[in-house]
Design a protein around this motif. Structure first.
Motif, PDB file in Angstrom:
ATOM      1  N   ASP A   1      -5.014   5.356   2.398  1.00 16.78           N
ATOM      2  CA  ASP A   1      -4.366   4.136   2.861  1.00 16.78           C
ATOM      3  C   ASP A   1      -5.081   3.450   4.024  1.00 16.78           C
ATOM      4  O   ASP A   1      -4.497   2.628   4.706  1.00 16.78           O
TER       5      ASP A   1
ATOM      6  N   GLN B   1      -7.450  -1.288   2.292  1.00 11.97           N
ATOM      7  CA  GLN B   1      -6.418  -2.299   2.054  1.00 11.97           C
ATOM      8  C   GLN B   1      -7.028  -3.699   2.114  1.00 11.97           C
ATOM      9  O   GLN B   1      -6.676  -4.570   1.312  1.00 11.97           O
TER      10      GLN B   1
ATOM     11  N   PRO C   1       0.814  -1.211   0.000  1.00  8.02           N
ATOM     12  CA  PRO C   1       0.000   0.000   0.000  1.00  8.02           C
ATOM     13  C   PRO C   1       0.850   1.264   0.000  1.00  8.02           C
ATOM     14  O   PRO C   1       1.934   1.313   0.582  1.00  8.02           O
ATOM     15  N   TYR C   2       0.341   2.277  -0.678  1.00  8.76           N
ATOM     16  CA  TYR C   2       0.916   3.612  -0.565  1.00  8.76           C
ATOM     17  C   TYR C   2       0.508   4.127   0.806  1.00  8.76           C
ATOM     18  O   TYR C   2      -0.660   4.079   1.175  1.00  8.76           O
ATOM     19  N   LEU C   3       1.477   4.621   1.578  1.00 15.07           N
ATOM     20  CA  LEU C   3       1.186   5.141   2.910  1.00 15.07           C
ATOM     21  C   LEU C   3       1.404   6.641   2.947  1.00 15.07           C
ATOM     22  O   LEU C   3       2.395   7.145   2.432  1.00 15.07           O
TER      23      LEU C   3
ATOM     24  N   PRO D   1      -2.220   1.650   8.894  1.00 16.37           N
ATOM     25  CA  PRO D   1      -1.459   2.823   8.474  1.00 16.37           C
ATOM     26  C   PRO D   1      -1.075   3.688   9.667  1.00 16.37           C
ATOM     27  O   PRO D   1      -1.844   3.831  10.607  1.00 16.37           O
TER      28      PRO D   1
END
Length: 185
Positions: free
Chosen positions: A124, A129, A46-48, A111
């Motif tokens: 995020d 997710q 995942p993009y955080l 996150p």
């Protein structure tokens, strides 16, 4: 005397059977071990919005999953790391990459908190997710592509049934040794 030999033989036989069972379990615990060298392992992370706590004080910004990718490449050099934006869900690029991958690792995590950004603005969130991981699991369901769900500070039991293996990390510090845990069980 004959009775003792029989008991010893039976004891050895059961020990051999147990050892074979343990060896079989050990060999089957890493679904990625049979991925050919010319096939790639797809790492979906995942993009955080914010770095995890252990990286927050670092002066050099880095993708939090980069060290894991480096460690993983020691076991399988052909690795593709494709981030996902959880809120956007699975995209065509993810499907295309999975179609050609020899194995897939999907990461979901809790996150890190981020001051000044509301949950409606975050891309995020763990619920997104989870949806992404579920979509990947459903996509891979009818394929023979081996898969691992890697969770960090997150309970992935809802999505676990869709993957060959699940590895749960209690905190971010465990990510550094995660490749070793996958390949050296």
């Amino acid at each position: 005397m004959g009775e003792q030999k029989f008991q010893a033989a039976a004891s050895n036989a059961s020990r051999v059977n147990i050892n074979n069972l343990l060896n079989d379990l050990t060999l089957s615990s890493n679904p990625l071990e049979d991925v050919e060298e010319d096939e790639y392992i797809l790492l979906l992370t995942p993009y955080l919005h914010a770095p995890p706590p252990h990286m927050a004080s670092s002066s050099e910004p880095m993708d939090p999953f980069e060290p894991f990718g480096r460690e993983l490449s020691k076991y399988h050099a052909n690795l593709r790391h494709v981030p996902y934006i959880a809120r956007n869900g699975m995209q065509e690029i993810h499907e295309q990459q999975m179609d050609h991958a020899g194995g897939v690792i999907v990461v979901i995590c809790e996150p890190p908190p981020m001051q000044g950004v509301s949950s409606s603005q975050r891309l995020d969130l763990s619920k997104h997710q989870e949806r992404f991981a579920g979509a990947v699991g459903r996509y891979l369901k009818d394929s023979d592509t081996p898969s691992i769900l890697l969770t960090i500070e997150h309970d992935g039991t809802k999505e676990a049934k869709r993957f060959d293996e699940v590895l749960q990390l209690d905190d971010w510090d465990e990510l550094e040794d995660c490749a070793d845990r996958i390949y050296d069980r």
